[in-house]
Design a protein around this motif. Structure first.
Motif, PDB file in Angstrom:
ATOM      1  N   GLU A 199      13.768 -68.755  40.768  1.00  0.00           N
ATOM      2  CA  GLU A 199      13.400 -70.081  41.247  1.00  0.00           C
ATOM      3  C   GLU A 199      12.729 -70.862  40.135  1.00  0.00           C
ATOM      4  OE1 GLU A 199      10.810 -71.954  44.903  1.00  0.00           O
ATOM      5  OE2 GLU A 199      10.149 -70.144  43.896  1.00  0.00           O
ATOM      6  N   THR A 241       9.878 -73.486  39.454  1.00  0.00           N
ATOM      7  CA  THR A 241       8.707 -73.989  40.167  1.00  0.00           C
ATOM      8  C   THR A 241       7.822 -74.777  39.238  1.00  0.00           C
ATOM      9  OG1 THR A 241       7.296 -72.117  39.706  1.00  0.00           O
ATOM     10  CG2 THR A 241       8.745 -71.919  41.600  1.00  0.00           C
ATOM     11  N   ASP A 245       3.576 -75.743  39.382  1.00  0.00           N
ATOM     12  CA  ASP A 245       2.364 -75.587  40.177  1.00  0.00           C
ATOM     13  C   ASP A 245       1.611 -76.884  40.344  1.00  0.00           C
ATOM     14  OD1 ASP A 245       0.054 -75.111  37.692  1.00  0.00           O
ATOM     15  OD2 ASP A 245       2.188 -74.883  37.266  1.00  0.00           O
ATOM     16  N   ASP A 301       5.902 -81.503  42.955  1.00  0.00           N
ATOM     17  CA  ASP A 301       6.998 -81.125  43.835  1.00  0.00           C
ATOM     18  C   ASP A 301       8.349 -81.527  43.245  1.00  0.00           C
ATOM     19  OD1 ASP A 301       5.324 -80.047  45.695  1.00  0.00           O
ATOM     20  OD2 ASP A 301       5.080 -81.964  46.770  1.00  0.00           O
ATOM     21  N   GLN A 326       1.715 -69.308  39.815  1.00  0.00           N
ATOM     22  CA  GLN A 326       3.034 -68.701  39.662  1.00  0.00           C
ATOM     23  C   GLN A 326       3.179 -67.451  40.524  1.00  0.00           C
ATOM     24  OE1 GLN A 326       5.498 -70.239  37.423  1.00  0.00           O
ATOM     25  NE2 GLN A 326       3.939 -71.777  37.876  1.00  0.00           N
ATOM     26  N   SER A 339       1.678 -66.991  43.317  1.00  0.00           N
ATOM     27  CA  SER A 339       1.824 -67.480  44.694  1.00  0.00           C
ATOM     28  C   SER A 339       3.271 -67.865  44.980  1.00  0.00           C
ATOM     29  CB  SER A 339       0.903 -68.690  44.919  1.00  0.00           C
ATOM     30  OG  SER A 339      -0.446 -68.331  44.754  1.00  0.00           O
ATOM     31  N   HIS A 340       3.909 -68.524  43.999  1.00  0.00           N
ATOM     32  CA  HIS A 340       5.334 -68.860  44.164  1.00  0.00           C
ATOM     33  C   HIS A 340       6.163 -67.597  44.386  1.00  0.00           C
ATOM     34  CE1 HIS A 340       4.900 -73.075  43.386  1.00  0.00           C
ATOM     35  NE2 HIS A 340       4.475 -72.934  42.131  1.00  0.00           N
ATOM     36  N   VAL A 386      10.270 -66.165  38.843  1.00  0.00           N
ATOM     37  CA  VAL A 386       9.835 -67.559  38.959  1.00  0.00           C
ATOM     38  C   VAL A 386      10.015 -68.244  37.604  1.00  0.00           C
ATOM     39  CG1 VAL A 386       7.902 -69.101  39.457  1.00  0.00           C
ATOM     40  CG2 VAL A 386       8.152 -66.950  40.717  1.00  0.00           C
ATOM     41  N   ASP A 425       9.244 -71.884  35.532  1.00  0.00           N
ATOM     42  CA  ASP A 425       8.355 -73.046  35.602  1.00  0.00           C
ATOM     43  C   ASP A 425       9.112 -74.334  35.275  1.00  0.00           C
ATOM     44  OD1 ASP A 425       5.540 -73.997  35.889  1.00  0.00           O
ATOM     45  OD2 ASP A 425       5.936 -74.738  33.868  1.00  0.00           O
TER      46      ASP A 425
END
Length: 409
Positions: A257, A259, A261, A264, A309, A311-312, A373, A375
């Motif tokens: 994914e 992401t 932090d 959105d 990260q 948490s993602h 994950v 970024d």
């Protein structure tokens, strides 16, 4: 009238004497056979020649006094059995009985004074018997402790044996599954290879300066070999000497994914980047269930960034394994993780992306739900950077095969 009274008194006196003798015998140590028969083995009259006749004489006298048929005292059977055993052992020629009497005699001799009174109830003789009794009690306690220790040790050995049998049975089952699911594993690996190449190709077009295609492609080639070898040794240790073959297991894998932090905003990424496979076979592995969150160290992320990260990764893993529409759906593993282990997680560190790719490949080969994950690159690090590898929820036993060498973050 007087004769009848004397008869009654005589009966009462006899009953009283029986009770006293029963109480005296039961007060003696059960292994002090001399004391039970009221023999002083240190007295000059207790010579090897006289002793057998003395034992028989005292036994006959006392057995007539306390025999259960002669009294209604409830303790009479126990006292009579002690008396009978004492007479048997002291007159026995069996080696075990002879050794026990010799040991008892050695204790008496150890406390023998310079002058031994002939009277059995003399104060000096009473002190000797008390000391002998203390020694016998200590020895009995020691024997009981040794017996208890032996029983405990036997139980422990039985538990170890049972555990080894269970582990052997599980290894056989996993080895059989390994052979049965070879075609599925090969297909999963091909899908993974295709996804990695596709993702790296898109990253190269989007961010030429951060392109790591060459490293990743080489890593995938190496991983194709190492993963099969590693798993073959883990699931079938008896076949390590056999020719290597890449074999599949039908266990859960991962997705990846992009992401950010702090925002959105989306970073371009395929929504179906991962491979979801059936993870139900992991339910047969017992023990603690946890998640492992593996953070790249070479990116030098701040603690807050790393926490975001992680948490993602945690959320992504949970969404995959709880989604009824996903092949990775495994409510039983989620239940064990949530209610059996308090949603246990461990945060580890990996030095670089090459090592992370190795771990990822091992994880999907073992059937562990995995997620990388990436970024969005809006704060500390370059866009598209792989930041955290999430694994699980899965049994700790199988996670350790992937992360057992890693240090805590």
């Amino acid at each position: 009238m007087t004769s009848e009274l004397d008869k009654i008194l005589s009966i009462e006196e006899s009953a009283l004497n029986r009770t006293k003798e029963i109480d005296r015998i039961l007060a003696c140590s059960p292994h002090d056979y001399f004391s039970i028969l009221q023999i002083n083995p240190l007295a000059s009259s207790s010579t090897p020649t006289n002793l057998p006749n003395l034992i028989k004489k005292l036994y006959r006298k006392k057995s007539l006094l306390i025999h259960p048929d002669k009294t209604d005292n409830p303790n009479a059977p126990d006292a009579f059995n002690r008396l009978k055993k004492s007479e048997h052992i002291l007159n026995s020629d069996e080696e075990m009985d002879v050794n026990e009497v010799s040991h008892l005699m050695s204790i008496y001799v150890a406390y023998k004074p310079d002058t031994v009174p002939e009277e059995y109830d003399d104060v000096i003789n009473k002190k000797i018997r008390d000391k002998v009794n203390d020694v016998l009690i200590d020895e009995l306690n020691q024997m009981n402790l040794e017996k208890l220790y032996k029983q405990t040790e036997d139980i422990r050995k039985d538990e170890i044996k049972k555990k080894k049998q269970e582990e052997t049975a599980m290894k056989r089952k996993l080895d059989q599954r390994w052979n049965d699911e070879r075609d599925v594993r090969v297909e999963n690996w091909r899908k993974y290879n295709y996804k990695v190449e596709k993702k790296q190709s898109k990253k190269g077009k989007k961010n030429p300066m951060n392109n790591q295609n060459s490293i990743t492609i080489v890593s995938v080639g190496v991983l194709s070999f190492l993963t099969g070898y590693y798993l073959h040794q883990f699931l079938s240790p008896t076949s390590r000497s056999k020719k290597f073959k890449l074999k599949p297991t039908n266990l859960p894998t991962s997705s990846s994914e992009i992401t950010d932090d702090t925002s959105d905003e989306e970073y371009e990424s395929d929504s179906d980047d991962g491979i979801d496979v059936n993870s139900m076979s992991l339910n047969e592995i017992p023990g603690e269930v946890r998640m492992s969150l593996i953070v790249r160290q070479d990116l030098k992320m701040g603690k807050g960034k790393a926490a975001a990260q992680c948490s993602h990764a945690t959320l992504a893993l949970y969404k995959k394994i709880t989604n009824p529409g996903s092949e990775a759906y495994n409510p039983e593993m989620v239940r064990r993780w949530e209610y059996g282990n308090g949603q246990a997680k461990i945060t580890l560190q990996v030095p670089n992306q090459e090592e992370m790719d190795m771990l990822y490949a091992k994880a999907i080969s073992l059937g562990i739900n995995a997620y990388i994950v990436h970024d969005a690159g809006r704060t500390q690090i370059a866009a598209g950077s792989a930041t955290v590898l999430g694994l699980g929820p899965a049994p700790k036993r199988i996670l350790d095969e992937v992360t057992g060498e890693l240090k805590l973050y």
